[in-house]
Design a protein around this motif. Structure first.
Motif, PDB file in Angstrom:
ATOM      1  N   ASP A  47       0.867  -1.171   0.000  1.00 51.18           N
ATOM      2  CA  ASP A  47       0.000   0.000   0.000  1.00 51.18           C
ATOM      3  C   ASP A  47       0.907   1.226   0.000  1.00 51.18           C
ATOM      4  O   ASP A  47       2.127   1.089   0.111  1.00 51.18           O
ATOM      5  N   ASP A  48       0.333   2.413  -0.104  1.00 54.33           N
ATOM      6  CA  ASP A  48       1.160   3.611  -0.055  1.00 54.33           C
ATOM      7  C   ASP A  48       1.874   3.683   1.286  1.00 54.33           C
ATOM      8  O   ASP A  48       1.249   3.522   2.341  1.00 54.33           O
ATOM      9  N   ASN A  49       3.194   3.881   1.241  1.00 53.00           N
ATOM     10  CA  ASN A  49       4.053   3.981   2.427  1.00 53.00           C
ATOM     11  C   ASN A  49       4.040   2.734   3.310  1.00 53.00           C
ATOM     12  O   ASN A  49       4.373   2.809   4.491  1.00 53.00           O
ATOM     13  N   THR A  50       3.675   1.580   2.752  1.00 50.40           N
ATOM     14  CA  THR A  50       3.663   0.326   3.505  1.00 50.40           C
ATOM     15  C   THR A  50       4.255  -0.783   2.633  1.00 50.40           C
ATOM     16  O   THR A  50       3.860  -0.949   1.485  1.00 50.40           O
ATOM     17  N   ASN A  58       6.612  -2.900   7.165  1.00 47.01           N
ATOM     18  CA  ASN A  58       7.114  -1.557   7.404  1.00 47.01           C
ATOM     19  C   ASN A  58       6.088  -0.525   6.971  1.00 47.01           C
ATOM     20  O   ASN A  58       5.521  -0.640   5.883  1.00 47.01           O
ATOM     21  N   ALA A  59       5.852   0.467   7.816  1.00 45.65           N
ATOM     22  CA  ALA A  59       4.935   1.546   7.494  1.00 45.65           C
ATOM     23  C   ALA A  59       5.589   2.883   7.804  1.00 45.65           C
ATOM     24  O   ALA A  59       6.275   3.012   8.821  1.00 45.65           O
ATOM     25  N   ARG A  60       5.386   3.845   6.929  1.00 48.46           N
ATOM     26  CA  ARG A  60       5.910   5.204   7.128  1.00 48.46           C
ATOM     27  C   ARG A  60       4.746   6.138   7.364  1.00 48.46           C
ATOM     28  O   ARG A  60       3.703   6.031   6.734  1.00 48.46           O
ATOM     29  N   PHE A  61       4.940   7.083   8.242  1.00 52.20           N
ATOM     30  CA  PHE A  61       3.884   8.038   8.573  1.00 52.20           C
ATOM     31  C   PHE A  61       4.257   9.422   8.129  1.00 52.20           C
ATOM     32  O   PHE A  61       5.387   9.791   8.060  1.00 52.20           O
TER      33      PHE A  61
END
Length: 142
Positions: free
Chosen positions: A109-112, A139-142
């Protein structure tokens, strides 16, 4: 001494082919100084290390469907660097190890992204010790 070189070939943009090479040598190892301070006759210096990493894919996964595959070879002698400064996943940390890392990442997914890595290492000197590790990360980015 630490020398790092990287070559990034972007002919297939957005897919890149990245080759990274790294060399390390402990210039401060002094066998006579160890003997003088401790009375211990230290072994011959084992002060070199190197790694080569080949990465294919997008340099940084940010969107769904983006991917990256990686293969690396590492060789790190026992006195090359401080044990506390090494990769804690490779040979479960420390030095005196050689081996391969194979893995990949996929944007879910976006940023994941999801990542999978297989790390296979062997001890360089001393009794034989092989350690294989499988890692799966989200991994996920915020």
């Amino acid at each position: 001494l630490n020398i790092t070189a990287q070559w990034d070939w972007a002919a297939f943009d957005p897919v890149h082919v990245i080759l990274t090479a790294d060399y390390v040598k402990n210039l401060g190892y002094d066998r006579e100084e160890i003997l003088l301070r401790t009375g211990y006759d230290a072994p011959e210096p084992r002060v070199d290390g190197h790694q080569v990493i080949l990465t294919v894919g997008v340099p940084k996964i940010q969107r769904r469907g983006e991917w990256q595959a990686k293969i690396a070879y590492k060789y790190l002698e026992g006195d090359a660097v401080l044990d506390a400064l090494t990769d804690s996943d490779f040979h479960l940390g420390g030095t005196n190890a050689k081996g391969f890392v194979v893995g990949g990442s996929l944007g879910v997914d976006d940023n994941t992204s999801m990542s999978l890595r297989w790390i296979s290492t062997d001890q360089i000197n001393g009794p034989p010790l092989s350690i294989d590790t499988l890692q799966i990360d989200l991994n996920a980015r915020f």
